[in-house]
Design a protein around this motif. Structure first.
Motif, mmCIF file in Angstrom:
data_model
loop_
_atom_site.group_PDB
_atom_site.id
_atom_site.type_symbol
_atom_site.label_atom_id
_atom_site.label_comp_id
_atom_site.label_asym_id
_atom_site.label_seq_id
_atom_site.Cartn_x
_atom_site.Cartn_y
_atom_site.Cartn_z
ATOM 1 N N VAL A 88 18.150 25.615 18.260
ATOM 2 C CA VAL A 88 19.330 26.232 18.861
ATOM 3 C C VAL A 88 18.916 27.438 19.696
ATOM 4 C CG1 VAL A 88 21.561 27.281 18.368
ATOM 5 C CG2 VAL A 88 20.712 25.444 16.915
ATOM 6 N N GLU A 89 19.331 27.437 20.952
ATOM 7 C CA GLU A 89 18.991 28.529 21.866
ATOM 8 C C GLU A 89 19.821 29.781 21.620
ATOM 9 O OE1 GLU A 89 16.515 28.701 24.369
ATOM 10 O OE2 GLU A 89 15.856 26.998 23.156
ATOM 11 N N ASN A 90 21.023 29.609 21.092
ATOM 12 C CA ASN A 90 21.926 30.745 20.876
ATOM 13 C C ASN A 90 22.462 30.764 19.436
ATOM 14 O OD1 ASN A 90 23.407 28.385 21.315
ATOM 15 N ND2 ASN A 90 25.106 29.456 22.281
ATOM 16 N N PRO A 91 21.582 30.881 18.429
ATOM 17 C CA PRO A 91 22.030 30.768 17.035
ATOM 18 C C PRO A 91 22.956 31.884 16.551
ATOM 19 C CG PRO A 91 19.755 31.490 17.100
ATOM 20 C CD PRO A 91 20.148 31.145 18.512
ATOM 21 N N ASP A 92 23.015 32.996 17.230
ATOM 22 C CA ASP A 92 23.858 34.117 16.812
ATOM 23 C C ASP A 92 25.185 34.181 17.560
ATOM 24 O OD1 ASP A 92 21.948 35.021 14.940
ATOM 25 O OD2 ASP A 92 20.836 36.010 16.553
ATOM 26 N N ALA A 93 25.441 33.218 18.428
ATOM 27 C CA ALA A 93 26.649 33.229 19.258
ATOM 28 C C ALA A 93 27.799 32.545 18.525
ATOM 29 C CB ALA A 93 26.372 32.548 20.590
ATOM 30 N N LYS A 94 28.435 33.248 17.614
ATOM 31 C CA LYS A 94 29.540 32.693 16.833
ATOM 32 C C LYS A 94 30.712 32.350 17.752
ATOM 33 C CE LYS A 94 27.612 33.543 12.783
ATOM 34 N NZ LYS A 94 26.224 33.353 13.053
ATOM 35 N N ASN A 95 31.338 31.223 17.486
ATOM 36 C CA ASN A 95 32.495 30.724 18.233
ATOM 37 C C ASN A 95 32.210 30.505 19.722
ATOM 38 O OD1 ASN A 95 34.219 30.675 15.929
ATOM 39 N ND2 ASN A 95 34.362 32.895 16.087
ATOM 40 N N LYS A 96 30.954 30.236 20.044
ATOM 41 C CA LYS A 96 30.569 29.897 21.420
ATOM 42 C C LYS A 96 29.940 28.511 21.400
ATOM 43 C CE LYS A 96 30.436 34.359 23.183
ATOM 44 N NZ LYS A 96 30.193 35.184 24.231
ATOM 45 N N ALA A 97 29.999 27.831 22.533
ATOM 46 C CA ALA A 97 29.405 26.491 22.615
ATOM 47 C C ALA A 97 27.913 26.569 22.311
ATOM 48 C CB ALA A 97 29.637 25.898 23.997
ATOM 49 N N ILE A 98 27.436 25.617 21.536
ATOM 50 C CA ILE A 98 26.046 25.615 21.100
ATOM 51 C C ILE A 98 25.148 25.053 22.202
ATOM 52 C CG2 ILE A 98 26.197 23.344 20.009
ATOM 53 C CD1 ILE A 98 24.352 24.418 17.814
ATOM 54 N N GLN A 99 23.968 25.642 22.301
ATOM 55 C CA GLN A 99 22.967 25.161 23.254
ATOM 56 C C GLN A 99 21.773 24.678 22.448
ATOM 57 O OE1 GLN A 99 22.487 28.666 25.703
ATOM 58 N NE2 GLN A 99 23.814 27.753 27.261
ATOM 59 N N ILE A 100 21.479 23.378 22.593
ATOM 60 C CA ILE A 100 20.414 22.722 21.829
ATOM 61 C C ILE A 100 19.257 22.385 22.756
ATOM 62 C CG2 ILE A 100 19.834 20.643 20.490
ATOM 63 C CD1 ILE A 100 21.751 22.284 18.969
ATOM 64 N N ARG A 101 18.040 22.621 22.270
ATOM 65 C CA ARG A 101 16.854 22.182 23.010
ATOM 66 C C ARG A 101 16.557 20.761 22.549
ATOM 67 N NH1 ARG A 101 13.548 24.529 26.227
ATOM 68 N NH2 ARG A 101 14.227 26.617 25.686
ATOM 69 N N ASN A 102 16.675 19.798 23.478
ATOM 70 C CA ASN A 102 16.457 18.401 23.098
ATOM 71 C C ASN A 102 14.959 18.070 23.049
ATOM 72 O OD1 ASN A 102 15.634 17.891 25.755
ATOM 73 N ND2 ASN A 102 17.650 17.162 26.387
ATOM 74 N N THR A 103 14.631 16.822 22.747
ATOM 75 C CA THR A 103 13.234 16.426 22.569
ATOM 76 C C THR A 103 12.422 16.518 23.851
ATOM 77 O OG1 THR A 103 13.884 14.118 22.875
ATOM 78 C CG2 THR A 103 13.684 14.919 20.607
ATOM 79 N N ASP A 104 13.079 16.508 24.998
ATOM 80 C CA ASP A 104 12.385 16.656 26.284
ATOM 81 C C ASP A 104 12.169 18.117 26.654
ATOM 82 O OD1 ASP A 104 12.394 13.888 26.570
ATOM 83 O OD2 ASP A 104 14.339 13.911 27.608
ATOM 84 N N GLY A 105 12.645 19.034 25.809
ATOM 85 C CA GLY A 105 12.502 20.455 26.076
ATOM 86 C C GLY A 105 13.612 21.021 26.946
ATOM 87 N N GLU A 106 14.572 20.193 27.316
ATOM 88 C CA GLU A 106 15.687 20.658 28.137
ATOM 89 C C GLU A 106 16.795 21.219 27.251
ATOM 90 O OE1 GLU A 106 16.801 17.164 30.262
ATOM 91 O OE2 GLU A 106 15.016 17.185 31.514
ATOM 92 N N ILE A 107 17.538 22.167 27.793
ATOM 93 C CA ILE A 107 18.640 22.770 27.046
ATOM 94 C C ILE A 107 19.926 22.029 27.377
ATOM 95 C CG2 ILE A 107 20.004 24.852 26.705
ATOM 96 C CD1 ILE A 107 17.446 26.433 27.347
#
Length: 124
Positions: A88-107
């Protein structure tokens, strides 16, 4: 957690299993605390923060269609997911859309929102 070899090989399934088991415990503690054991709910929330610190809990609200053809009914359903903090790129961003780094390294931004591992946040 489940010791099924198939689950142990599948990391996303492990995370979901962890989340499902946490929800089972949270429901039990909530039910118990409603009969006068409020201290256990507080302790459960405190322990959850420590035990779940490497995981991120998210929710998304979806519309589910029940029935088919001419007669159908729509209802809103809240779904929960869990991810390791390392993805997770933004693990502390409560109530915000999550940003995941996928297997290709893209967010990738998902329409899931980060929430706390607490009974009030998850079961209210």
């Amino acid at each position: 957690m489940n010791n099924d070899p198939a689950i142990l090989q599948d990391k996303p399934l492990q995370w979901e299993s962890f989340k499902d088991n946490w929800f089972k415990l949270a429901r039990f503690v909530k039910q118990y605390s409603e009969s006068g054991g409020d201290a256990i709910r507080i302790r459960f929330d405190d322990f959850s923060k420590k035990l779940c610190q490497n995981m991120v809990l998210t929710y998304c609200d979806e519309t589910e269609v029940i029935g088919g053809g001419i007669i159908y009914h729509e209802r809103s359903v809240r779904r929960y997911h869990a991810y390791p903090v390392s993805m997770v790129e933004n693990p502390d961003a409560k109530n915000k859309a999550i940003q995941i780094r996928n297997t290709d390294g893209e967010i990738e931004t998902k329409q899931e929102f980060i929430m706390e591992w607490t009974i009030n946040a998850a079961l209210s």
